[in-house]
Scaffold this motif. Sequence first.
Motif, PDB file in Angstrom:
ATOM      1  N   ALA A   1       2.109   1.493  -9.002  1.00  0.00           N
ATOM      2  CA  ALA A   1       0.822   1.100  -8.376  1.00  0.00           C
ATOM      3  C   ALA A   1       0.792  -0.589  -7.823  1.00  0.00           C
ATOM      4  O   ALA A   1       0.006  -1.184  -8.281  1.00  0.00           O
TER       5      ALA A   1
ATOM      6  N   ASP B   1       0.084   4.263  -2.427  1.00  0.00           N
ATOM      7  CA  ASP B   1      -0.293   5.516  -2.205  1.00  0.00           C
ATOM      8  C   ASP B   1       1.000   7.014  -2.645  1.00  0.00           C
ATOM      9  O   ASP B   1       1.001   8.028  -2.902  1.00  0.00           O
TER      10      ASP B   1
ATOM     11  N   PRO C   1       0.414  -1.210   0.136  1.00  0.00           N
ATOM     12  CA  PRO C   1       0.168   0.280   0.248  1.00  0.00           C
ATOM     13  C   PRO C   1       0.779   1.258   0.316  1.00  0.00           C
ATOM     14  O   PRO C   1       0.749   1.937  -0.439  1.00  0.00           O
ATOM     15  N   TYR C   2       1.769   1.097   0.366  1.00  0.00           N
ATOM     16  CA  TYR C   2       3.012   2.057   1.021  1.00  0.00           C
ATOM     17  C   TYR C   2       3.658   2.927  -1.031  1.00  0.00           C
ATOM     18  O   TYR C   2       3.156   3.836  -1.363  1.00  0.00           O
TER      19      TYR C   2
ATOM     20  N   ALA D   1      -0.048   7.415  -6.490  1.00  0.00           N
ATOM     21  CA  ALA D   1      -0.909   8.154  -5.717  1.00  0.00           C
ATOM     22  C   ALA D   1      -0.991   9.560  -6.191  1.00  0.00           C
ATOM     23  O   ALA D   1      -1.648  10.522  -7.217  1.00  0.00           O
ATOM     24  N   GLU D   2       0.142   9.787  -5.540  1.00  0.00           N
ATOM     25  CA  GLU D   2       0.713  10.723  -4.804  1.00  0.00           C
ATOM     26  C   GLU D   2       1.669  11.726  -5.676  1.00  0.00           C
ATOM     27  O   GLU D   2       1.929  12.988  -6.439  1.00  0.00           O
TER      28      GLU D   2
END
Length: 248
Positions: free
Chosen positions: A235, A165, A161-162, A168-169
Amino acid sequence: MARTVVISGGGTGIGYAIAERMAADGDHIILIGRRENVLAQAAAALGDQTSYVAADLTETQGAEHVASHIADRDATVDVIIANAGGNIALQAPEPRPEGLAGVSRLWTENLRLNVMTAVHLVEGLKPHLADNGRILLFSSIAAYRGSGSGSYAASKAALHPYAIDLSAELAPRGITANVIAPGYIQDTEFFGEGISPQRRTWNIDLTHTKHPGTPADIAALAHWLAAPEAGNVTAQIIQSNGGAVVGR
Ligand SMILES: NC(=O)c1ccc[n+]([C@@H]2O[C@H](COP(=O)([O-])OP(=O)(O)OC[C@H]3O[C@@H](n4cnc5c(N)ncnc54)[C@H](OP(=O)(O)O)[C@@H]3O)[C@@H](O)[C@H]2O)c1
């Protein structure tokens, strides 16, 4: 144009194979690890375009030391390969407390070694990251199958999940973030004193290909994911294990 590539754990095993592959493109490589002698030897073998920083990435100061090295060179970072890690349970046994205190210590050490080394490196270098950059984190087949004590597997799974994220950032700047999850890879220091013949056979028997993975296999995958043409792959958790994760 030559890129700047930071590789944690770049002095040995998978990290060194990635460094070799990237150096062949003429990229500037910065190797990170705790043992200065190992890094110096690796950098000398890789050639003039390689430098190194001896730093313990379980500590924030280690990542700050790497960031200062980048700032001193007046460089930006194009590729972060957060490959440093391992399974504390396989390393030279230190006296650990019995019972719950021992379990707690093992979990804490594996989380620090596999999660915090990556978080410190990526977050510490974020201000230096170039547009269209690439971030690669290193998980394991253990994140899918377990690892015996649970702590190594869980620490690797935390990176999935890191990466999502981070993707996405940073995608608005053309930066990708992906995870490589290898199966058994031979010829590294991962198994400490060495893997037993029984464990090696068991690992190979799990695969469909009936052979172990090599650092060069992972280097080829990392090289492609870090390439400019891989900009639409982000991702993702990409496994390289000869089919072993399927378990039949
Ligand atoms: N080999 C496998 O079968 C396998 C399978 C799945 C996943 N992986 C993962 O692949 C990655 C590379 O492992 P490898 O097989 O190439 O093993 P390796 O040869 O033991 O590489 C680990 C590297 O990480 C560095 N490192 C460890 N702790 C560090 C710290 N606190 N700060 C900075 N650097 C640190 C080590 O150098 P120093 O000791 O000098 O710090 C070493 O160069 C690891 O994340 C591992 O979990 C390996």
